[in-house]
Design a protein around this motif. Structure first.
Motif, PDB file in Angstrom:
ATOM      1  N   PRO A  92       0.804  -1.230   0.000  1.00 13.62           N
ATOM      2  CA  PRO A  92       0.000   0.000   0.000  1.00 13.62           C
ATOM      3  C   PRO A  92       0.832   1.273   0.000  1.00 13.62           C
ATOM      4  N   TRP A  93       1.941   1.273   0.755  1.00 14.90           N
ATOM      5  CA  TRP A  93       2.783   2.471   0.799  1.00 14.90           C
ATOM      6  C   TRP A  93       3.445   2.725  -0.552  1.00 14.90           C
ATOM      7  N   VAL A  94       4.035   1.693  -1.132  1.00 16.64           N
ATOM      8  CA  VAL A  94       4.722   1.863  -2.414  1.00 16.64           C
ATOM      9  C   VAL A  94       3.713   2.207  -3.509  1.00 16.64           C
ATOM     10  N   PHE A  95       2.544   1.588  -3.455  1.00 18.02           N
ATOM     11  CA  PHE A  95       1.496   1.894  -4.438  1.00 18.02           C
ATOM     12  C   PHE A  95       1.061   3.354  -4.312  1.00 18.02           C
ATOM     13  N   SER A  96       0.913   3.844  -3.089  1.00 16.87           N
ATOM     14  CA  SER A  96       0.522   5.241  -2.867  1.00 16.87           C
ATOM     15  C   SER A  96       1.582   6.194  -3.400  1.00 16.87           C
ATOM     16  N   LEU A  97       2.843   5.871  -3.150  1.00 15.51           N
ATOM     17  CA  LEU A  97       3.935   6.697  -3.679  1.00 15.51           C
ATOM     18  C   LEU A  97       3.890   6.739  -5.200  1.00 15.51           C
ATOM     19  N   PHE A  98       3.774   5.569  -5.798  1.00 16.54           N
ATOM     20  CA  PHE A  98       3.775   5.480  -7.257  1.00 16.54           C
ATOM     21  C   PHE A  98       2.625   6.272  -7.864  1.00 16.54           C
ATOM     22  N   MET A  99       1.428   6.102  -7.335  1.00 19.08           N
ATOM     23  CA  MET A  99       0.260   6.767  -7.897  1.00 19.08           C
ATOM     24  C   MET A  99       0.323   8.278  -7.689  1.00 19.08           C
ATOM     25  N   PHE A 100       0.754   8.716  -6.509  1.00 19.13           N
ATOM     26  CA  PHE A 100       0.831  10.155  -6.253  1.00 19.13           C
ATOM     27  C   PHE A 100       1.837  10.818  -7.187  1.00 19.13           C
ATOM     28  N   ILE A 101       3.010  10.227  -7.327  1.00 18.88           N
ATOM     29  CA  ILE A 101       4.047  10.817  -8.185  1.00 18.88           C
ATOM     30  C   ILE A 101       3.598  10.793  -9.647  1.00 18.88           C
ATOM     31  N   LEU A 102       3.015   9.678 -10.079  1.00 21.52           N
ATOM     32  CA  LEU A 102       2.568   9.568 -11.468  1.00 21.52           C
ATOM     33  C   LEU A 102       1.496  10.598 -11.790  1.00 21.52           C
ATOM     34  N   PHE A 103       0.466  10.679 -10.956  1.00 21.71           N
ATOM     35  CA  PHE A 103      -0.628  11.608 -11.224  1.00 21.71           C
ATOM     36  C   PHE A 103      -0.167  13.061 -11.074  1.00 21.71           C
ATOM     37  N   ALA A 104       0.673  13.342 -10.097  1.00 22.64           N
ATOM     38  CA  ALA A 104       1.177  14.708  -9.923  1.00 22.64           C
ATOM     39  C   ALA A 104       2.000  15.133 -11.130  1.00 22.64           C
ATOM     40  N   ASN A 105       2.823  14.227 -11.629  1.00 25.09           N
ATOM     41  CA  ASN A 105       3.636  14.532 -12.810  1.00 25.09           C
ATOM     42  C   ASN A 105       2.762  14.791 -14.037  1.00 25.09           C
ATOM     43  N   LEU A 106       1.768  13.935 -14.236  1.00 26.41           N
ATOM     44  CA  LEU A 106       0.910  14.063 -15.420  1.00 26.41           C
ATOM     45  C   LEU A 106       0.004  15.289 -15.331  1.00 26.41           C
ATOM     46  N   LEU A 107      -0.525  15.585 -14.147  1.00 23.91           N
ATOM     47  CA  LEU A 107      -1.365  16.775 -14.000  1.00 23.91           C
ATOM     48  C   LEU A 107      -0.557  18.044 -14.241  1.00 23.91           C
ATOM     49  N   GLY A 108       0.724  18.004 -13.895  1.00 25.11           N
ATOM     50  CA  GLY A 108       1.586  19.148 -14.148  1.00 25.11           C
ATOM     51  C   GLY A 108       1.855  19.379 -15.621  1.00 25.11           C
ATOM     52  N   MET A 109       1.474  18.402 -16.462  1.00 16.92           N
ATOM     53  CA  MET A 109       1.662  18.516 -17.902  1.00 16.92           C
ATOM     54  C   MET A 109       0.394  18.975 -18.622  1.00 16.92           C
ATOM     55  N   LEU A 110      -0.707  19.134 -17.897  1.00 17.91           N
ATOM     56  CA  LEU A 110      -1.967  19.496 -18.549  1.00 17.91           C
ATOM     57  C   LEU A 110      -1.869  20.867 -19.218  1.00 17.91           C
ATOM     58  N   PRO A 111      -2.409  21.005 -20.435  1.00 16.07           N
ATOM     59  CA  PRO A 111      -2.350  22.288 -21.156  1.00 16.07           C
ATOM     60  C   PRO A 111      -3.449  23.256 -20.713  1.00 16.07           C
ATOM     61  N   VAL A 112      -3.565  23.473 -19.402  1.00 17.08           N
ATOM     62  CA  VAL A 112      -4.630  24.344 -18.898  1.00 17.08           C
ATOM     63  C   VAL A 112      -4.354  25.816 -19.204  1.00 17.08           C
ATOM     64  N   ALA A 113      -3.162  26.110 -19.722  1.00 20.44           N
ATOM     65  CA  ALA A 113      -2.865  27.492 -20.112  1.00 20.44           C
ATOM     66  C   ALA A 113      -3.776  27.945 -21.239  1.00 20.44           C
ATOM     67  N   LEU A 114      -4.347  26.992 -21.955  1.00 15.85           N
ATOM     68  CA  LEU A 114      -5.262  27.334 -23.043  1.00 15.85           C
ATOM     69  C   LEU A 114      -6.526  28.015 -22.535  1.00 15.85           C
ATOM     70  N   VAL A 131      10.175  15.189   1.288  1.00 12.91           N
ATOM     71  CA  VAL A 131       9.315  14.606   2.325  1.00 12.91           C
ATOM     72  C   VAL A 131       8.973  13.161   1.980  1.00 12.91           C
ATOM     73  N   LEU A 132       8.667  12.896   0.712  1.00 10.38           N
ATOM     74  CA  LEU A 132       8.379  11.520   0.296  1.00 10.38           C
ATOM     75  C   LEU A 132       9.587  10.622   0.513  1.00 10.38           C
ATOM     76  N   ALA A 133      10.772  11.130   0.193  1.00 10.18           N
ATOM     77  CA  ALA A 133      11.994  10.340   0.350  1.00 10.18           C
ATOM     78  C   ALA A 133      12.317  10.109   1.827  1.00 10.18           C
ATOM     79  N   LEU A 134      12.163  11.144   2.660  1.00 12.33           N
ATOM     80  CA  LEU A 134      12.463  11.007   4.089  1.00 12.33           C
ATOM     81  C   LEU A 134      11.467  10.069   4.769  1.00 12.33           C
ATOM     82  N   ALA A 135      10.202  10.133   4.363  1.00 13.94           N
ATOM     83  CA  ALA A 135       9.209   9.213   4.923  1.00 13.94           C
ATOM     84  C   ALA A 135       9.560   7.771   4.575  1.00 13.94           C
TER      85      ALA A 135
END
Length: 261
Positions: A92-114, A131-135
């Motif tokens: 569960p911890w590794v899955f949470s890390l993976f999903m948070f980083i993946l979704f955060a990265n992809l949302l940061g790529m959204l072309p909402v500037a349009l 914080v993710l690394a220290l946890a």
């Protein structure tokens, strides 16, 4: 993109600013709801909606359920391969890390500037990735000492090495071990930051080239736009790779704590 008199400011996109024009302070601490907090909230919301659609447990799963099961199965297989059955409890911890980083990265790529907004890549800030690394590092230490006690220190002495050689290698292994959280957080931070800076610079070239009175302006603008498309596709791939690398290294570090070798 913040620009003045044709100047490109690729660092403006990383500035944390309070929303709603408010700077709320309690007991001397700023608790304003910032753009970073907003995009983290959007990340959690996106993950919740994604998981919600795959929790139906239909006998014949649909595409959405298959996608969720694909992600959970991927991380479960990762833990089984790198740790073994004992690693299932940390899935569960590794899955949470993976999903948070993946979704955060992809949302940061959204072309909402349009639509007049600007995406914010929360993983482009070392405070978040740190914080993710220290946890993760704290969990490794807790698991290691809880399972092995002071025998956990044997991790810093390679198997079969004894005497003066062990005394010389142990400090090097210890320093390498203590550098893990820094390298784990720094790797993600640098990869996302560098990619967004490059895309912002290319976007500036596109705009300035299109507005230029020079004959070469449209050419520069077109070439920059074509390169920007390629870099954007590459960054989408990097977003997924960085999430995978973070999860992979986390599983390997947990393996060292669980299965000393």
């Amino acid at each position: 993109m913040a620009a003045e008199s044709g100047k490109i400011d690729p660092m403006h996109q990383f500035k944390i600013e309070p929303l709603f024009g408010q700077d709320w302070t309690v007991a001397g601490h700023n608790i304003a709801f910032t753009n970073s907090a907003l995009w983290m909230a959007l990340t959690f919301l996106a993950i919740w909606l994604f998981m919600l659609g795959g929790m139906k447990r239909d006998l014949v799963p649909g595409r959405w359920q298959m996608a969720v099961e694909g992600f959970t199965g991927f991380i479960t297989n990762l833990m089984d391969t790198n740790i073994g059955p004992a690693g299932r409890k940390f899935t569960p911890w590794v899955f949470s890390l993976f999903m948070f980083i993946l979704f955060a990265n992809l949302l940061g790529m959204l072309p909402v500037a349009l639509v007049g907004a600007h995406p914010f890549a929360v993983t482009s800030h070392l405070t978040i990735t740190g914080v993710l690394a220290l946890a993760t590092f704290a969990i490794v230490l807790i698991v290691g000492f809880a399972k092995h006690g002071f025998h956990f220190f044997s991790l810093f002495v390679p198997h079969g090495v004894k005497g003066p050689m062990a005394a010389a290698i142990a400090p090097i292994e210890l320093i390498s071990f203590l550098m893990r959280p820094f390298s784990l957080g720094l790797r993600l931070f640098v990869a996302i930051t560098a990619g967004h800076i490059l895309m912002e610079v290319l976007a500036g070239f596109v705009i300035n080239g299109a507005n230029s009175a020079s004959v070469l302006g449209p050419v520069v603008s077109f070439l920059s736009f074509a390169l920007m498309i390629g870099i954007t596709l590459l960054e989408i791939l990097v977003s997924a790779i960085q999430a995978y690398v973070f999860a992979l290294l986390t599983s390997l570090y947990l393996n060292d704590a669980i299965n000393l070798h």
